[in-house]
Design an enzyme around this catalytic site. Structure first.
Site, PDB file in Angstrom:
ATOM      1  N   GLY A  18      -9.726   7.506  -5.013  1.00  0.00           N
ATOM      2  CA  GLY A  18      -9.028   8.297  -5.943  1.00  0.00           C
ATOM      3  C   GLY A  18      -9.348   9.816  -5.596  1.00  0.00           C
ATOM      4  O   GLY A  18      -9.235  10.839  -6.605  1.00  0.00           O
ATOM      5  N   ASP A  39      -9.122  15.428   5.946  1.00  0.00           N
ATOM      6  CA  ASP A  39      -7.978  14.920   6.837  1.00  0.00           C
ATOM      7  C   ASP A  39      -7.289  16.034   7.771  1.00  0.00           C
ATOM      8  O   ASP A  39      -6.625  15.559   8.779  1.00  0.00           O
ATOM      9  CB  ASP A  39      -6.886  14.136   6.016  1.00  0.00           C
ATOM     10  CG  ASP A  39      -7.679  12.800   5.432  1.00  0.00           C
ATOM     11  OD1 ASP A  39      -8.621  12.467   5.601  1.00  0.00           O
ATOM     12  OD2 ASP A  39      -6.831  12.045   4.989  1.00  0.00           O
ATOM     13  N   ASP A  40      -7.252  17.249   7.256  1.00  0.00           N
ATOM     14  CA  ASP A  40      -6.688  18.302   7.996  1.00  0.00           C
ATOM     15  C   ASP A  40      -7.417  18.645   9.272  1.00  0.00           C
ATOM     16  O   ASP A  40      -7.014  19.632   9.958  1.00  0.00           O
ATOM     17  CB  ASP A  40      -6.489  19.458   7.214  1.00  0.00           C
ATOM     18  CG  ASP A  40      -5.106  19.334   6.228  1.00  0.00           C
ATOM     19  OD1 ASP A  40      -4.138  18.451   6.590  1.00  0.00           O
ATOM     20  OD2 ASP A  40      -5.240  19.701   5.086  1.00  0.00           O
ATOM     21  N   TYR A  42      -8.427  16.169  11.596  1.00  0.00           N
ATOM     22  CA  TYR A  42      -8.557  15.108  12.707  1.00  0.00           C
ATOM     23  C   TYR A  42      -8.226  15.689  13.942  1.00  0.00           C
ATOM     24  O   TYR A  42      -7.325  16.914  13.956  1.00  0.00           O
ATOM     25  CB  TYR A  42      -7.228  14.120  12.409  1.00  0.00           C
ATOM     26  CG  TYR A  42      -7.630  13.138  11.298  1.00  0.00           C
ATOM     27  CD1 TYR A  42      -8.896  12.454  11.572  1.00  0.00           C
ATOM     28  CD2 TYR A  42      -7.167  12.937   9.990  1.00  0.00           C
ATOM     29  CE1 TYR A  42      -9.253  11.053  10.853  1.00  0.00           C
ATOM     30  CE2 TYR A  42      -7.500  12.025   9.232  1.00  0.00           C
ATOM     31  CZ  TYR A  42      -8.564  11.282   9.617  1.00  0.00           C
ATOM     32  OH  TYR A  42      -8.907   9.978   8.584  1.00  0.00           O
ATOM     33  N   TRP A  57      -9.588   6.272  12.862  1.00  0.00           N
ATOM     34  CA  TRP A  57      -9.368   7.413  11.999  1.00  0.00           C
ATOM     35  C   TRP A  57     -10.285   7.438  11.211  1.00  0.00           C
ATOM     36  O   TRP A  57     -10.552   8.598  10.608  1.00  0.00           O
ATOM     37  CB  TRP A  57      -7.876   7.362  11.328  1.00  0.00           C
ATOM     38  CG  TRP A  57      -6.826   7.410  12.190  1.00  0.00           C
ATOM     39  CD1 TRP A  57      -6.111   6.051  12.818  1.00  0.00           C
ATOM     40  CD2 TRP A  57      -5.876   8.543  12.595  1.00  0.00           C
ATOM     41  NE1 TRP A  57      -4.878   6.554  13.441  1.00  0.00           N
ATOM     42  CE2 TRP A  57      -4.886   7.844  13.227  1.00  0.00           C
ATOM     43  CE3 TRP A  57      -5.901   9.742  12.236  1.00  0.00           C
ATOM     44  CZ2 TRP A  57      -3.988   8.739  13.919  1.00  0.00           C
ATOM     45  CZ3 TRP A  57      -5.017  10.628  13.102  1.00  0.00           C
ATOM     46  CH2 TRP A  57      -3.820   9.893  13.690  1.00  0.00           C
TER      47      TRP A  57
END
Length: 263
Positions: A18, A39-40, A42, A57
């Site tokens: 969440g 996540d930006d 990676y 990932w």
């Protein structure tokens, strides 16, 4: 405060706990607030490690930690979203909001009252007590903020929220997603990805926060206190988003007051 233009609030937990939903709600409830997504950061898909024959990932090696700390340092110093970050995560849907509109409006009203002249929020956000531009808040949404491997990131956080979720719920939520926008295009989980990659990695990185290493058991309150991590320790493993939002709003107001010397 030390002259920084922004405070950084980490919101972490397992995949599908969440984090992004809560971050987007808090962004819309508090003023001068924006989101940065872990996540930006990676690495390109060609540089990702593999595990059990699958791209991984969900580990620290898949992320550029130096780029993340560079972005956080920029935010703390300048109070702006880094121009060198190309956000892909905002292109991903998190589905229908699970919090009733009435609750969202009630939280907005609570914060508006807190921002009135004479109240702590006004002194915090109007102009930092007349000593500079209005404070900004960055919400860093990430699945791996408090792991040993990301200690350099955690050190740049002013507030640390941790969200819990059961394996069953995390698996169901992740399975309901179409996939994720990536640098190269789009990623969809292959069969068994949660069981073979996502959940084992989560356990390995977060067992130290729990009594006996049981990530579906009790959080270790001594560890949380030492690390400055805030969680709903009086609730079960799966807290509904409405309850989570109410807790997060109240807790964030108190934390901002403490950091800015209003308590």
């Amino acid at each position: 405060m030390d002259g920084r233009k922004a405070l950084v609030v980490g919101i972490s937990g397992a995949s599908s706990s969440g984090k992004t939903t809560l971050s987007r709600l808090l962004r819309d409830i508090f003023p001068n607030t924006f989101i940065l997504h872990e996540d930006d950061f990676y690495k390109p898909e060609s540089e990702l490690p593999t595990k059990d024959g699958l791209l991984d990932w969900d580990c620290a090696e898949a992320l550029s930690i130096p780029d993340m700390t560079k972005a956080l340092s920029h935010i703390r110093e300048h109070g702006t979203f880094p121009s060198f970050v190309d956000s892909k995560e905002d292109q991903n849907s998190v589905g229908e909001c699970p919090v009733p509109d009435a609750t969202i409006e009630a939280m907005k009203a609570k914060v508006r009252a807190w921002l009135e002249p004479g109240r702590p929020g006004h002194a915090i956000f109007s102009s930092q007590g007349g000593n500079g531009p209005p404070l900004r808040v960055c919400l860093l949404d990430g699945f791996l903020l408090y792991a040993r491997e990301t200690a350099a990131v955690s050190a740049l956080l002013d507030v640390r929220f941790f969200l819990r979720v059961s394996r069953e719920r995390a698996t169901a939520r992740r399975g309901a997603r179409d996939g994720y926008v990536t640098l190269e295009g789009f990623w969809s989980d292959p069969p068994g990805y949660v069981d073979r990659i996502v959940w084992p990695n989560y356990v390995a990185s977060h067992a130290w926060l729990f009594e006996g290493g049981d990530v579906e058991g009790k959080l270790d309150e001594a560890v949380l206190a030492r690390e400055g991590i805030l969680a709903q320790t009086d609730r079960g493993v799966d807290v509904d988003m409405e309850t989570m939002l109410e807790w997060a709003v109240e807790t964030l107001m108190r934390q901002l007051e403490e950091i800015c010397g209003m308590r």
